[in-house]
Design a protein around this motif. Structure first.
Motif, mmCIF file in Angstrom:
data_model
loop_
_atom_site.group_PDB
_atom_site.id
_atom_site.type_symbol
_atom_site.label_atom_id
_atom_site.label_comp_id
_atom_site.label_asym_id
_atom_site.label_seq_id
_atom_site.Cartn_x
_atom_site.Cartn_y
_atom_site.Cartn_z
ATOM 1 N N PRO A 366 0.815 -1.214 0.000
ATOM 2 C CA PRO A 366 0.000 0.000 0.000
ATOM 3 C C PRO A 366 0.848 1.263 0.000
ATOM 4 C CG PRO A 366 0.148 -0.863 2.214
ATOM 5 C CD PRO A 366 0.861 -1.853 1.332
ATOM 6 N N ASN A 367 0.236 2.339 -0.469
ATOM 7 C CA ASN A 367 0.847 3.659 -0.454
ATOM 8 C C ASN A 367 -0.205 4.655 0.004
ATOM 9 O OD1 ASN A 367 -0.661 4.595 -2.863
ATOM 10 N ND2 ASN A 367 0.564 3.019 -3.903
ATOM 11 N N PRO A 368 0.135 5.904 0.222
ATOM 12 C CA PRO A 368 -0.860 6.854 0.732
ATOM 13 C C PRO A 368 -2.125 6.931 -0.100
ATOM 14 C CG PRO A 368 1.320 7.780 0.949
ATOM 15 C CD PRO A 368 1.494 6.493 0.190
ATOM 16 N N GLY A 369 -2.003 6.728 -1.425
ATOM 17 C CA GLY A 369 -3.193 6.751 -2.267
ATOM 18 C C GLY A 369 -4.145 5.615 -1.975
ATOM 19 N N SER A 370 -3.643 4.547 -1.355
ATOM 20 C CA SER A 370 -4.491 3.386 -1.058
ATOM 21 C C SER A 370 -5.596 3.726 -0.069
ATOM 22 C CB SER A 370 -3.638 2.248 -0.503
ATOM 23 O OG SER A 370 -2.623 1.866 -1.402
ATOM 24 N N THR A 376 -10.722 -1.996 1.278
ATOM 25 C CA THR A 376 -10.275 -2.966 2.284
ATOM 26 C C THR A 376 -9.155 -2.381 3.128
ATOM 27 O OG1 THR A 376 -10.866 -4.797 0.825
ATOM 28 C CG2 THR A 376 -9.335 -5.275 2.629
ATOM 29 N N PHE A 377 -8.206 -1.744 2.464
ATOM 30 C CA PHE A 377 -7.098 -1.130 3.187
ATOM 31 C C PHE A 377 -7.603 -0.001 4.075
ATOM 32 C CE2 PHE A 377 -3.610 2.005 3.445
ATOM 33 C CZ PHE A 377 -2.670 1.212 4.088
ATOM 34 N N ARG A 378 -8.570 0.772 3.582
ATOM 35 C CA ARG A 378 -9.122 1.872 4.367
ATOM 36 C C ARG A 378 -9.803 1.336 5.633
ATOM 37 N NH1 ARG A 378 -10.290 7.380 3.568
ATOM 38 N NH2 ARG A 378 -11.421 8.118 5.376
ATOM 39 N N THR A 379 -10.540 0.244 5.512
ATOM 40 C CA THR A 379 -11.186 -0.356 6.675
ATOM 41 C C THR A 379 -10.155 -0.813 7.696
ATOM 42 O OG1 THR A 379 -13.077 -1.081 5.345
ATOM 43 C CG2 THR A 379 -12.726 -2.195 7.458
ATOM 44 N N TRP A 380 -9.099 -1.464 7.206
ATOM 45 C CA TRP A 380 -8.035 -1.902 8.101
ATOM 46 C C TRP A 380 -7.380 -0.716 8.787
ATOM 47 C CZ3 TRP A 380 -2.718 -0.928 7.890
ATOM 48 C CH2 TRP A 380 -1.929 -1.671 8.784
ATOM 49 N N GLN A 386 -8.218 2.956 15.680
ATOM 50 C CA GLN A 386 -8.984 2.793 16.914
ATOM 51 C C GLN A 386 -8.099 2.250 18.029
ATOM 52 O OE1 GLN A 386 -12.074 3.934 17.364
ATOM 53 N NE2 GLN A 386 -11.862 4.703 15.262
ATOM 54 N N GLN A 387 -7.042 1.531 17.654
ATOM 55 C CA GLN A 387 -6.080 1.015 18.628
ATOM 56 C C GLN A 387 -4.870 1.948 18.784
ATOM 57 O OE1 GLN A 387 -5.199 -3.229 17.911
ATOM 58 N NE2 GLN A 387 -6.873 -3.188 16.432
ATOM 59 N N ARG A 388 -4.990 3.152 18.215
ATOM 60 C CA ARG A 388 -3.942 4.160 18.268
ATOM 61 C C ARG A 388 -2.644 3.668 17.638
ATOM 62 N NH1 ARG A 388 -7.289 7.372 18.708
ATOM 63 N NH2 ARG A 388 -7.400 9.154 20.114
ATOM 64 N N LYS A 389 -2.760 3.063 16.476
ATOM 65 C CA LYS A 389 -1.582 2.673 15.739
ATOM 66 C C LYS A 389 -1.932 2.612 14.263
ATOM 67 C CE LYS A 389 -2.375 -2.280 16.515
ATOM 68 N NZ LYS A 389 -1.794 -3.517 17.078
ATOM 69 N N TRP A 392 -2.665 5.886 9.963
ATOM 70 C CA TRP A 392 -3.293 7.185 10.180
ATOM 71 C C TRP A 392 -2.340 8.106 10.929
ATOM 72 C CZ3 TRP A 392 -6.505 8.901 7.124
ATOM 73 C CH2 TRP A 392 -7.615 8.207 6.678
ATOM 74 N N VAL A 393 -1.480 7.516 11.745
ATOM 75 C CA VAL A 393 -0.483 8.323 12.440
ATOM 76 C C VAL A 393 0.487 8.931 11.432
ATOM 77 C CG1 VAL A 393 1.267 8.285 14.255
ATOM 78 C CG2 VAL A 393 -0.718 6.800 14.425
ATOM 79 N N LEU A 394 0.560 8.344 10.246
ATOM 80 C CA LEU A 394 1.486 8.824 9.227
ATOM 81 C C LEU A 394 0.856 9.827 8.271
ATOM 82 C CD1 LEU A 394 3.328 5.538 8.289
ATOM 83 C CD2 LEU A 394 4.347 7.551 9.287
#
Length: 405
Positions: A366-370, A376-380, A386-389, A392-394
């Motif tokens: 994956p890359n930022p565009g994903s 599926t990647f967005r859901t993950w 939600q677990q603070r990891k 999204w931190v990036l």
């Protein structure tokens, strides 16, 4: 029994959410209660700090450690109590309510175009709205300051204070090995209130970028914050272990806000510093934000010192309005000259902002565009956050900045 257990679990989750919301309400209402209004101003304070941003909150915190000294902070902006402001995504959200509405004059070097001037107008200053990339200049940058006639402002003089402000927490050993993340705690960090760390997930494409930099001969350094801020090096983020913004507000103001000798007045502008016959600064005049010219002003006296912490933009402005600056400019504006100092308001060194876009023939997934192209990647990604990891931190490292219109 299973249905009862399910209902109890649901009730527990609901109470947890309500408790968290109530916690936010109590926390923010408490912070509001610690502020004062103009009617609660004393006639004088030992110290008056002009500006409640980066430096202002640090200085107010340190001065108020002496319970026998009274400290007043006057800040043009307000608190931003929105919980979203401490989330990583806020690094690319430059909200108009937290900024001054300013534009530059026409710039000859860019075809006489004007640009928006970004300066924070909020408690915590620029640390409330910045990109949370915890970086410093190189040692040579600061040494040049010192060679220009500023003893103590070289790298050796400033590094102990840099280290005093920050605590760094290393990333996981697994991530460190996979991406060869490097840092130098002894050379760059100490045990201060501002937290710094790396997200526990990195985009795979970083490995290719590092390889490319090495192939073209770019210097690879262990830690930029230890003085080698050139070439390629890893830069942590000023976030805590929950990946929330760590900044002047929660690092310096919140721990000191309950001190009886520390007061904060928000929504007021400091117009000028008043000097006595011996040219000693002794008081400030303040005026409510948004008030028209000619609105009532309030004068507050300082028995010890007035400390200007209004940032690169407004500290020289206040000095000039107070009669400290280039004589010709002050006379042109009809301001009585207290001290003819041509350097006040001159020699600003700021960095430009530019953006480059690339269309890759191939890219790692994956890359930022994903985040936008792969559901599926967005859901993950959402589950990870939600677990603070997770990535999204990036977002702050990869998303292009979105400037207010």
């Amino acid at each position: 029994m299973a249905r009862l257990t399910s209902r109890l679990l649901g009730l527990t989750q609901l109470l947890a959410v309500l408790g968290a919301v109530n916690g936010y309400v109590e926390m923010f209402s408490g912070l509001q209660a610690r502020q004062i209004n103009p009617g609660q101003l004393a006639a004088a304070y030992d110290y008056i700090v002009v500006g409640g941003g980066h430096s202002g909150l640090v200085i107010a915190n340190r001065l108020s450690e002496d319970s026998g000294r009274s400290v007043l902070v006057v800040e043009y902006g307000y608190f931003d109590n929105n919980p979203a402001q401490v989330e990583p995504a806020s690094a690319t959200q430059y909200l108009a309510r937290n900024l001054f509405n300013l534009s530059s004059v026409a710039q000859p070097g860019i075809g006489n175009r004007q640009g928006q001037v970004y300066a924070a107008s909020v408690v915590g200053g620029g640390s409330t709205v910045n990109g949370m990339l915890f970086d410093r200049g190189s040692a040579e940058d600061y040494d040049i300051w010192e060679r220009l006639g500023n003893p103590g402002w070289g790298w050796a003089g400033l590094l102990p204070y840099f280290k005093k402000s920050t605590t760094f927490t290393p990333p996981s050993p697994e991530l460190t090995r996979e991406y060869n993340i490097t840092w130098d705690i002894e050379g760059a960090y100490g045990n201060g209130p501002i937290q710094a760390t790396f997200p526990d997930w990195q985009w795979p494409g970083i490995k290719i970028q590092w390889k490319a930099w090495a192939e073209v001969g770019m210097p690879i350094n262990i830690e930029g914050a230890a003085g080698d801020a050139f070439g390629a090096y890893w830069v942590p983020s000023n976030v805590d272990q929950q990946y929330r913004r760590s900044y002047a507000r929660n690092g310096y103001w919140d721990p000191a806000a309950n001190r009886a000798n520390l007061k904060l007045l928000t929504g007021y502008r400091v117009n000028e510093v008043l000097f006595n016959a011996n040219k000693r600064a002794e008081s400030v005049t303040i005026q409510e934000r948004g008030s028209a010219n000619g609105a009532p002003t309030i004068t507050v006296r300082a028995t010890q010192e007035i400390i200007l912490c209004a940032g690169w933009l407004h500290t020289p402005q206040i000095l000039q309005r107070s009669g400290v600056g280039p004589r010709a400019l002050l006379q042109q504006a009809g301001i009585n000259v207290v001290a003819d100092l041509p350097g006040v308001g001159s020699n600003l060194q700021d960095h430009p902002v530019s953006r480059a876009g690339f269309q890759y023939q191939t890219d790692v997934v994956p890359n930022p565009g994903s985040l936008n192209s792969n559901a599926t990647f967005r859901t993950w990604a959402d589950q990870q956050w939600q677990q603070r990891k997770g990535q999204w931190v990036l977002v702050m490292r990869w998303s292009p900045p979105r400037f207010p219109s």
